[in-house]
Enzyme design. Structure first.
Site, mmCIF file in Angstrom:
data_model
loop_
_atom_site.group_PDB
_atom_site.id
_atom_site.type_symbol
_atom_site.label_atom_id
_atom_site.label_comp_id
_atom_site.label_asym_id
_atom_site.label_seq_id
_atom_site.Cartn_x
_atom_site.Cartn_y
_atom_site.Cartn_z
ATOM 1 N N VAL A 40 17.676 49.004 -31.370
ATOM 2 C CA VAL A 40 18.651 49.752 -30.579
ATOM 3 C C VAL A 40 18.842 51.156 -31.131
ATOM 4 O O VAL A 40 18.719 52.153 -30.409
ATOM 5 C CB VAL A 40 20.000 49.003 -30.536
ATOM 6 N N GLU A 49 23.184 48.884 -24.326
ATOM 7 C CA GLU A 49 21.755 49.110 -24.078
ATOM 8 C C GLU A 49 21.197 47.973 -23.232
ATOM 9 O O GLU A 49 21.701 46.853 -23.261
ATOM 10 C CB GLU A 49 20.988 49.239 -25.400
ATOM 11 N N PHE A 67 11.723 36.984 -14.306
ATOM 12 C CA PHE A 67 12.354 35.926 -15.099
ATOM 13 C C PHE A 67 12.282 34.564 -14.407
ATOM 14 O O PHE A 67 13.109 33.695 -14.639
ATOM 15 C CB PHE A 67 13.802 36.288 -15.447
ATOM 16 N N GLY A 119 8.194 28.150 -18.925
ATOM 17 C CA GLY A 119 7.563 28.070 -20.232
ATOM 18 C C GLY A 119 8.381 27.226 -21.183
ATOM 19 O O GLY A 119 9.099 26.311 -20.774
ATOM 20 N N GLY A 142 13.534 33.435 -26.373
ATOM 21 C CA GLY A 142 13.844 33.688 -27.775
ATOM 22 C C GLY A 142 14.250 35.131 -27.937
ATOM 23 O O GLY A 142 14.729 35.767 -27.004
ATOM 24 N N CYS A 169 18.305 38.843 -28.380
ATOM 25 C CA CYS A 169 19.391 39.037 -27.418
ATOM 26 C C CYS A 169 19.848 37.754 -26.730
ATOM 27 O O CYS A 169 20.989 37.324 -26.906
ATOM 28 C CB CYS A 169 18.973 40.059 -26.355
ATOM 29 N N LYS A 222 7.623 36.736 -27.898
ATOM 30 C CA LYS A 222 6.963 37.210 -26.688
ATOM 31 C C LYS A 222 5.923 38.233 -27.105
ATOM 32 O O LYS A 222 5.940 38.734 -28.247
ATOM 33 C CB LYS A 222 7.963 37.821 -25.706
ATOM 34 N N ARG A 239 12.529 36.330 -34.100
ATOM 35 C CA ARG A 239 13.845 35.727 -33.950
ATOM 36 C C ARG A 239 13.881 34.746 -32.778
ATOM 37 O O ARG A 239 13.542 35.092 -31.655
ATOM 38 C CB ARG A 239 14.903 36.820 -33.772
#
Length: 429
Positions: free
Chosen positions: A11, A149, A248, A252, A256, A259, A319, A326
């Protein structure tokens, strides 16, 4: 304008670099001297496509320092972009935000606007304002604004420079006018002016809605497997509806990153703390945790345990396009596989070093997909990197001891694999 940015993570650094790209004089502040030294050399401390190029392009307007006093004392605007990690109870840890607020109160010597860019619970900006006013060391006026953000890792530069919207939560004219000036170079981006609490809620409501959408399509995919429907066609049919949209809706093994997991838990905690209940958010959290283990459950049809087997893992990050681990499904699955006494071979184009810090000795890290697949008894796909998407049935048939492929991202062509000699399973297809 003269801008200071506290924090040089995704960020903070992306915000600072993009504001410099639009003509502002920006000083990025961090407590880590090694990070500052690397950034002064034009090296980004995070993996983000296009970031280093913009750092180099705007090097005359970008400055990096650990000296927060020099950065804050005469800034027109100070952005707070530090982390708000999850506590054990699911609430947001605001320690780093309040530490920066204390530093600002100690050092500012001119009127300025303090902007909370970090994702914070509703009402945090009010607390920041009170802390500042009660701890100011010099007779100055400070306005506090919320400016959440909406960037995604891997596309953070584009998401900032060509944002879907800029949300400004303000309570006075000074904050609004100042931030309009800061963002004057962001042409053709929708600008929403609201109050601070609404701005804080917009961030949580947006992220949590996307998490809901992912969890919903994953549940539909799981049902598709039972009834014989194809989730790819179902999602495509849904996506044609403009009220739903196609983003979206990719089934899958769960979301993760930094956020969605954190923000769903934080909003759920906030509701519970205020004697309210967000049933949909609670369900999304539960569904996502279960979904991460979907491939492991599928694998038990072929191997009750992995003792003595070689397991190939393609993709470690949550991803593609980032080195961030994370809440990545790999972190949940690989320890279980290792407990079964399997030999794990893993490949990821940018995430291996971060993963190696967590598992330095137990895993064989490979430089290529072919090396990873060689003599493997089963393959798990956790991240849909382009190199993985390009694989054909032949790649698995020629390398693996037994070509069992479990695709947790539905990134391989179902028809070609289904008609081959590869034992192939994905999610909802």
């Amino acid at each position: 304008m003269k801008v200071a940015v506290a924090g040089t993570g995704y960020v903070g650094l992306v915000t600072g670099v993009c504001l410099a790209e639009n003509g502002n004089e920006v000083t990025c502040v961090d407590i880590d001297e090694n990070k500052i030294a690397r950034m002064e050399q034009g090296i980004s401390p995070i993996y983000e496509p296009g970031l280093e190029e913009l750092m180099h392009k705007n090097k005359e307007r970008l400055h990096y320092t650990t000296d927060y006093q020099s950065a804050y004392e005469d800034a027109d605007v100070i952005f707070i972009g530090v982390g708000t990690p999850e506590k054990k109870d699911g609430s947001a840890n605001l320690t780093y935000v309040y530490r920066v607020v204390e530093q600002i109160a100690e050092t500012v010597r001119k009127d300025c606007v303090v902007v909370v860019k970090s994702t914070v619970p509703i009402g945090t900006n009010d607390k920041v304002e009170n802390l500042l006013k009660n701890n100011l060391k010099h007779p100055v006026n400070i306005s506090v604004a919320s400016n959440p953000e909406f960037l995604a890792q891997g596309t953070a530069i584009r998401d900032t420079l060509h944002a879907s919207r800029i949300v400004l939560g303000v309570e006075d004219k000074l904050a609004e006018d100042t931030l309009r000036t800061v963002y004057a170079g962001f042409k053709d981006v929708p600008l929403l002016i609201t109050n601070r609490k609404s701005a804080e809620m917009i961030k949580y409501a947006s992220n949590d809605f996307l998490a809901l959408k992912i969890s919903y399509i994953n549940e539909i995919a799981n049902l598709c497997e039972i009834v014989g429907a194809n989730i790819d066609d179902v999602a495509k049919g849904m996506g044609y509806d403009a009220r739903i949209g196609d983003r979206f809706l990719h089934a899958g093994i769960g979301y993760g990153g930094s956020c969605f997991p954190k923000d769903t838990k934080a909003l759920n905690w906030l509701a519970s703390y205020n004697d309210a209940e967000l049933k949909t958010i609670k369900a999304a959290i539960e569904i996502n945790e279960q979904q991460k283990l979907k491939l492991l459950k599928k694998s038990r049809k072929y191997y009750p345990d992995f003792t003595g087997l070689t397991v190939a893992v393609l993709g470690l990050t949550f991803k593609p396009g980032t080195d961030d681990l994370r809440e990545a499904p790999s972190l949940v699955n690989i320890p279980i596989i290792l407990e079964d006494n399997a030999k794990v071979k893993a490949w990821d184009p940018v995430g291996q070093e971060n993963f190696r810090r967590k598992f330095p000795d137990d895993i064989t890290y490979c430089d290529s997909i072919a090396e990873t697949l060689k003599d493997a008894d089963i393959c798990f796909i956790f991240t849909e990197w382009p190199e993985v998407r390009a694989l054909t049935p032949e790649d698995f048939l020629t390398s693996m001891k037994k070509p069992i492929v479990l695709d947790g991202r539905n990134c391989l062509d179902y028809e070609s694999f289904h008609s081959s000699d590869v034992i192939y399973e994905s999610i909802g297809r």
